[in-house]
Design an enzyme around this catalytic site. Structure first.
Site, PDB file in Angstrom:
ATOM      1  N   GLY A  43       0.845  -1.177  -0.051  1.00  0.00           N
ATOM      2  CA  GLY A  43       0.014  -0.213   0.008  1.00  0.00           C
ATOM      3  C   GLY A  43       0.688   1.299   0.030  1.00  0.00           C
TER       4      GLY A  43
ATOM      5  N   GLU B  54      13.892  -3.478  -5.291  1.00  0.00           N
ATOM      6  CA  GLU B  54      13.355  -4.218  -6.546  1.00  0.00           C
ATOM      7  C   GLU B  54      13.800  -2.984  -7.702  1.00  0.00           C
ATOM      8  OE1 GLU B  54       9.384  -6.535  -5.277  1.00  0.00           O
ATOM      9  OE2 GLU B  54       9.342  -4.717  -6.096  1.00  0.00           O
TER      10      GLU B  54
ATOM     11  N   ILE C  34       9.373  -1.654 -12.317  1.00  0.00           N
ATOM     12  CA  ILE C  34       8.697  -1.737 -13.785  1.00  0.00           C
ATOM     13  C   ILE C  34       7.633  -0.684 -14.125  1.00  0.00           C
ATOM     14  CG2 ILE C  34       7.262  -3.545 -14.883  1.00  0.00           C
ATOM     15  CD1 ILE C  34       9.539  -4.837 -13.608  1.00  0.00           C
TER      16      ILE C  34
ATOM     17  N   GLU D 136      -1.350 -10.185  -6.629  1.00  0.00           N
ATOM     18  CA  GLU D 136      -1.303  -8.987  -7.475  1.00  0.00           C
ATOM     19  C   GLU D 136       0.085  -8.993  -8.391  1.00  0.00           C
ATOM     20  OE1 GLU D 136      -2.982  -5.599  -4.268  1.00  0.00           O
ATOM     21  OE2 GLU D 136      -0.791  -5.826  -4.724  1.00  0.00           O
TER      22      GLU D 136
ATOM     23  N   ASN E 210      -2.625 -10.645  -1.420  1.00  0.00           N
ATOM     24  CA  ASN E 210      -3.587 -10.335  -0.359  1.00  0.00           C
ATOM     25  C   ASN E 210      -4.520 -11.521  -0.030  1.00  0.00           C
ATOM     26  OD1 ASN E 210      -2.909  -7.644  -0.759  1.00  0.00           O
ATOM     27  ND2 ASN E 210      -4.155  -7.311  -2.539  1.00  0.00           N
TER      28      ASN E 210
ATOM     29  N   ARG F 196      -6.809 -11.882   2.097  1.00  0.00           N
ATOM     30  CA  ARG F 196      -8.419 -11.474   2.514  1.00  0.00           C
ATOM     31  C   ARG F 196      -9.495 -11.457   1.092  1.00  0.00           C
ATOM     32  NH1 ARG F 196      -5.265  -6.744   1.790  1.00  0.00           N
ATOM     33  NH2 ARG F 196      -6.198  -5.495   0.011  1.00  0.00           N
TER      34      ARG F 196
HETATM   35  C1  MV4 Z   1       6.369  -1.111  -7.868  1.00  0.00           C
HETATM   36  C2  MV4 Z   1       6.134  -0.391  -8.981  1.00  0.00           C
HETATM   37  C3  MV4 Z   1       7.183  -0.535  -9.874  1.00  0.00           C
HETATM   38  N1  MV4 Z   1       7.954  -1.477  -9.675  1.00  0.00           N
HETATM   39  N2  MV4 Z   1       7.187  -2.364  -7.987  1.00  0.00           N
HETATM   40  C4  MV4 Z   1       2.664   0.566  -5.259  1.00  0.00           C
HETATM   41  C5  MV4 Z   1       1.918  -0.184  -4.185  1.00  0.00           C
HETATM   42  C6  MV4 Z   1       2.635  -1.348  -3.550  1.00  0.00           C
HETATM   43  N3  MV4 Z   1       1.960  -2.335  -3.475  1.00  0.00           N
HETATM   44  C7  MV4 Z   1       3.870  -1.551  -4.756  1.00  0.00           C
HETATM   45  N4  MV4 Z   1       3.597  -0.484  -5.851  1.00  0.00           N
HETATM   46  C8  MV4 Z   1       4.423  -0.344  -6.761  1.00  0.00           C
HETATM   47  N5  MV4 Z   1       5.502  -1.126  -6.810  1.00  0.00           N
HETATM   48  C9  MV4 Z   1       8.305  -2.143  -8.878  1.00  0.00           C
HETATM   49  N6  MV4 Z   1       9.220  -2.989  -8.631  1.00  0.00           N
HETATM   50  C10 MV4 Z   1       5.092   0.445  -9.004  1.00  0.00           C
HETATM   51  C11 MV4 Z   1       4.092   0.443  -7.828  1.00  0.00           C
HETATM   52  C12 MV4 Z   1       3.036   1.456  -7.904  1.00  0.00           C
HETATM   53  C13 MV4 Z   1       1.795   1.177  -8.291  1.00  0.00           C
HETATM   54  C14 MV4 Z   1       1.630  -0.121  -8.430  1.00  0.00           C
HETATM   55  C15 MV4 Z   1       0.305  -0.438  -8.684  1.00  0.00           C
HETATM   56  C16 MV4 Z   1      -0.708   0.564  -9.068  1.00  0.00           C
HETATM   57  C17 MV4 Z   1      -0.459   1.836  -8.789  1.00  0.00           C
HETATM   58  C18 MV4 Z   1       1.080   2.166  -8.471  1.00  0.00           C
HETATM   59  C19 MV4 Z   1       1.126   3.472  -8.359  1.00  0.00           C
HETATM   60  C20 MV4 Z   1       2.560   3.673  -7.933  1.00  0.00           C
HETATM   61  C21 MV4 Z   1       3.492   2.838  -7.656  1.00  0.00           C
END
Ligand code: MV4
Length: 457
Positions: free
Chosen positions: A164, A200, A203, A275, A290, A292
């Site tokens: 989150g 990480e 992406i 996810e 997740n 839940r």
């Molecule tokens: C990332 C990413 C890009 N690359 N990890 C956002 C919340 C958390 N659950 C992980 N998130 C992200 N992880 C890597 N290696 C981009 C996000 C991210 C994102 C992911 C899904 C939906 C909206 C987002 C908004 C900003 C960043």
């Protein structure tokens, strides 16, 4: 089948679970805070017990009060919904020890998936593709620098206890690493009391696509297809849809099979979501699991016809899944818009107070509304701002969008501010309509140029 279930939640999800129970002949126990005496879940359940003061820490997060309520009412099981205690392994263990069924996976599975670094390593074991990153925790900025150079910039620092967005920092270039590492670590310490970090590769551009899975106690694991949740603001989902406009049938099938393998590998039981981030080449990578029921579960229910909450109750009763993988298909197109009590014109500031007048959209085929609101109800300021979900289904995406526009135009909420005009604007946006968006679109492209209109009510 279970005879009596306590719902350890409030709002629309508590109402959703109570309704499923009643349709299955299961009695329900609502628990409510002093601020929720007049709440719909309190009124709809077979019985209701006050568990403490308004603040969540004194009521919906008070494990002892909730377990006491289960004991005195003779509830055999507790459904935690989402948020609150739903991913608290200590609570799941306490339920087990008191011989009360926790409607969810085993405590050890919650623990494993709750640590996002351990979850990654478990997925590597299961041969699930994970985002290139660190196997071990990164303790210092120096270690982070070495690993980041190896991975190549940009990289992302994440808290193992996170998810989150808290304790997360994107690092675009080496000179930013040292300050961002200490910021992320301090944020993780403050938010979770756990500052273990991992790293990480980023992406980007990416879609957030998640697979719904169901697993019973007899070794049956199925997936119910995907939800595209790429439209988010501050790590809060705004609009979700199924199927994704982005992935091919082949990718969908591979993601589904991968999600099932992931669940099997960790001995998963009950409903869960894997996810993934999906890159521009449609390569998908595990992001987190997740453990839940999720807010957006109705998207999958409308798309597949499977009642996920009823399946959860059956699974917890020891009954096998009612459907087989080959019977699951995503038909048509389904969209969900989350309605929040907030003011988009004031940086989405939460809004609370009395609802003087309410009209929830209705009519037609392929429309579903999930809400615990009613006219005259007062939204308390203590909890989440999500007050309704509107879900529409059409033969195709255009039809689902048209129905959603119609439904949003019908929705009338007087007395509190809502984001309904923000949702209407998204549905009219050319990039949304074309299906060409990624996880950065809403925040970085749409919002900077969006002018909040004056509400028509
Ligand atoms: C990332 C990413 C890009 N690359 N990890 C956002 C919340 C958390 N659950 C992980 N998130 C992200 N992880 C890597 N290696 C981009 C996000 C991210 C994102 C992911 C899904 C939906 C909206 C987002 C908004 C900003 C960043």
């Amino acid at each position: 089948m279970l005879k009596k279930v306590l719902i350890a939640n409030r709002g629309e999800i508590a109402v959703r679970i109570i309704r499923a129970c009643h349709e299955m002949g299961i009695q329900t126990v609502a628990v409510y805070s002093e601020a929720d005496r007049e709440a719909l879940h309190t009124q709809l359940a077979t019985e209701a017990i006050c568990i403490g003061p308004a603040r969540a820490t004194d009521s919906y997060l008070d494990m002892t009060s909730i377990l006491s309520a289960a004991v005195v009412t003779g509830a055999q099981a507790i459904h935690p919904g989402f948020g609150f205690l739903s991913e608290n392994s200590i609570f799941a263990t306490m339920c087990e020890e008191m011989n009360i069924k926790f409607i969810g996976p085993k405590a050890e599975t919650i623990d494993l998936m709750g640590n996002k670094s351990n979850a990654r390593n478990a997925m590597i074991e299961a041969e699930v593709p994970v985002i290139p990153g660190s196997k071990d925790y990164i303790h210092t900025a120096e270690e982070a620098e070495i690993k980041a150079k190896e991975l190549g910039y940009p990289v992302i620092l994440k808290a193992a206890a996170g998810g989150g967005g808290k304790g997360m920092r994107k690092v675009m270039a080496p000179e930013e690493l040292i300050p961002l590492f200490s910021q992320a670590k301090a944020e993780a310490k403050a938010a979770f009391g756990d500052d273990r970090m991992y790293i990480e590769k980023i992406i980007s551009p990416a879609r957030h696509i998640e697979m719904q899975i169901l697993a019973d106690e007899h070794g049956n694991v199925i997936h119910l297809g995907e939800r595209d949740c790429s439209l988010q603001r501050n790590h809060q989902k705004v609009l979700e849809e199924a199927p994704s406009t982005f992935i091919s049938d082949q990718t969908r099938q591979e993601m589904g099979e991968t999600a099932v393998r992931a669940a099997q590998h960790v001995g998963y039981i009950n409903a869960g979501t894997i996810e993934f981030l999906v890159d521009s080449d449609e390569k998908f990578y595990f992001m987190e699991m997740n453990t839940r029921i999720q807010v957006e579960h109705p998207v999958t229910e409308m798309a597949t016809g499977v009642d996920i909450v009823k399946e959860q109750l059956r699974i917890a009763s020891g009954i096998p899944l009612s459907i087989k993988q080959e019977d699951v298909t995503l038909t048509g197109h389904t969209i969900e818009c989350r309605i929040n009590a907030e003011n988009p014109a004031e940086n989405f500031r939460p809004s609370s107070g009395q609802i003087d007048y309410l009209f929830l959209p209705s009519g037609g085929n392929g429309l579903r509304v999930e809400s615990a609101m009613y006219g005259g109800y007062t939204i308390p300021p203590f909890y989440d701002s999500m007050i309704a979900k509107i879900i529409t289904k059409g033969e195709n995406r255009e039809e689902a969008i048209a129905k959603m526009q119609r439904a949003l135009q019908e929705l009338v909420i007087h007395g509190v501010d809502t984001n309904q005009y923000f949702q209407e604007a998204i549905l009219q946006d050319e990039r949304f309509v074309s299906g060409q968006f990624d996880t950065d679109y809403l925040q970085n492209v749409f919002l900077p140029t969006w002018q909040p209109q004056t509400p028509r009510n």
